[in-house]
Design an enzyme around this catalytic site. Structure first.
Site, PDB file in Angstrom:
ATOM      1  CG  HIS A 125      -0.242   0.010   2.530  1.00 54.21           C
ATOM      2  ND1 HIS A 125       0.155  -1.139   3.184  1.00 54.21           N
ATOM      3  CD2 HIS A 125       0.134   1.042   3.331  1.00 54.21           C
ATOM      4  CE1 HIS A 125       0.745  -0.814   4.324  1.00 54.21           C
ATOM      5  NE2 HIS A 125       0.740   0.503   4.428  1.00 54.21           N
ATOM      6  CG  HIS A 157       3.343   6.117  11.619  1.00 49.87           C
ATOM      7  ND1 HIS A 157       4.402   6.753  11.032  1.00 49.87           N
ATOM      8  CD2 HIS A 157       3.081   5.040  10.820  1.00 49.87           C
ATOM      9  CE1 HIS A 157       4.768   6.104   9.935  1.00 49.87           C
ATOM     10  NE2 HIS A 157       3.981   5.048   9.799  1.00 49.87           N
TER      11      HIS A 157
END
Length: 319
Positions: free
Chosen positions: A115, A179
């Site tokens: 992705h 993150h």
């Protein structure tokens, strides 16, 4: 010859565990505006810097950097699957030019991507094969990692190559800001998972792929409830990083070590090196001006989510 840059965070969680509708609409608007700028630019070639998440690159052979002369997206988390439109001879020449510039880079004639590559091509160009694209992998999760300086030098070398092509070149950087989703670490996993990280995870059976995706979704749900369940997002660092890119002096990041970055903003924040490489490539074309800066911490996506465009100052003044 002209150039346009667009950096954009990616997230496998889109459509699986989303923030409030108003936030989704805000992000959709940012993406749509970037897509319009790209459509108006009409790129003839895309250079895409992106990471991997143990879907295409494993510890059987883990390069810091790799240029693909052919690539296929696996379609994880519901993203597009299929071949990318890679111009083989141009990609080969790019790899040769990077090596001649003194930056070690691997070459793949069968690159498998996830992705991180597919999502920006889908969102910003409308598909995997809408424009010729050179995929450039930057290792962002598997220690030992390249540092900021090496990523910058890689980008500069590719930018120098791009300048010789006489094409309208779109430079894309794909990666989250602060993150730390639940990515396995070789030193902390059992024997079975270690085997997956060393290559057997390249083609997971459907049930195992589904279980892996469910683990990420579950982690995101817990993170929304308790943002200490994973490394907290760091909006202050994210905004500082975007400011550094806008200011144009990328060398200030050279002294920030990998350990320091992980402690500041999470172990997957190393994906920002795709942004650094992209901006370094753009810098070869001369001073640049940034545009359309966007940032929002989105716990549902376990990410500081951002977007930033740029183009040479001479072009920005004309437009």
């Amino acid at each position: 010859m002209s150039v346009l840059l667009q950096c954009l965070s990616h997230t496998p969680l889109a459509g699986h565990f989303d923030p409030a509708q108003r936030v989704l609409a805000e992000v959709d608007g940012v993406v749509a505006a970037a897509r319009d700028r790209i459509e108006a630019f009409q790129p003839e070639l895309v250079i895409l810097f992106a990471p991997d998440h143990y879907n295409g690159f494993f510890y059987d052979v883990m390069p810091s950097f790799c240029i693909g002369t052919a690539a296929h997206a696996i379609g994880d988390f519901g993203t597009l699957a299929g071949p990318l439109a890679v111009p083989k001879e141009i990609a080969e020449a790019c790899a040769q030019a990077v090596l001649e510039a003194g930056v070690d880079v691997a070459l793949s004639y069968r690159m498998q991507v996830d992705h991180g590559f597919a999502q920006p091509l889908e969102l910003l160009l409308g598909g995997l094969d809408r424009c010729p694209v050179i995929p450039v992998f930057i290792n962002s999760v598997a220690v030992p990692l390249p540092g900021f300086q090496r990523a910058r030098l890689l980008g500069e070398a590719i930018g120098c190559f791009a300048r010789t092509l006489g094409k309208r070149v779109l430079i894309l950087g794909s990666g989250g800001l602060s993150h730390q989703p639940p990515v396995p670490e070789l030193a902390k996993v059992d024997e079975r998972m270690a085997d997956r990280l060393m290559g057997s995870g390249r083609n997971l059976p459907p049930d195992e792929r589904q279980a892996r995706q469910l683990r990420v979704i579950t982690a995101a749900e817990r993170f929304v409830e308790d943002q200490n369940s994973l490394h907290p997002l760091n909006p202050d660092w994210d905004q500082q990083f975007l400011k550094i890119l806008a200011n144009g002096d990328l060398t200030v990041l050279d002294s920030l070590s990998n350990a320091e970055l992980s402690n500041l903003a999470g172990k997957s924040t190393h994906e920002v090196k795709t942004w650094v490489a992209a901006f370094a490539a753009l810098s070869v074309f001369g001073p640049y001006a940034t545009e359309a800066r966007y940032y929002r911490p989105i716990p549902e996506w376990i990410a500081g989510f951002g977007a930033l465009g740029a183009r040479p100052q001479s072009i920005a003044k004309e437009s």
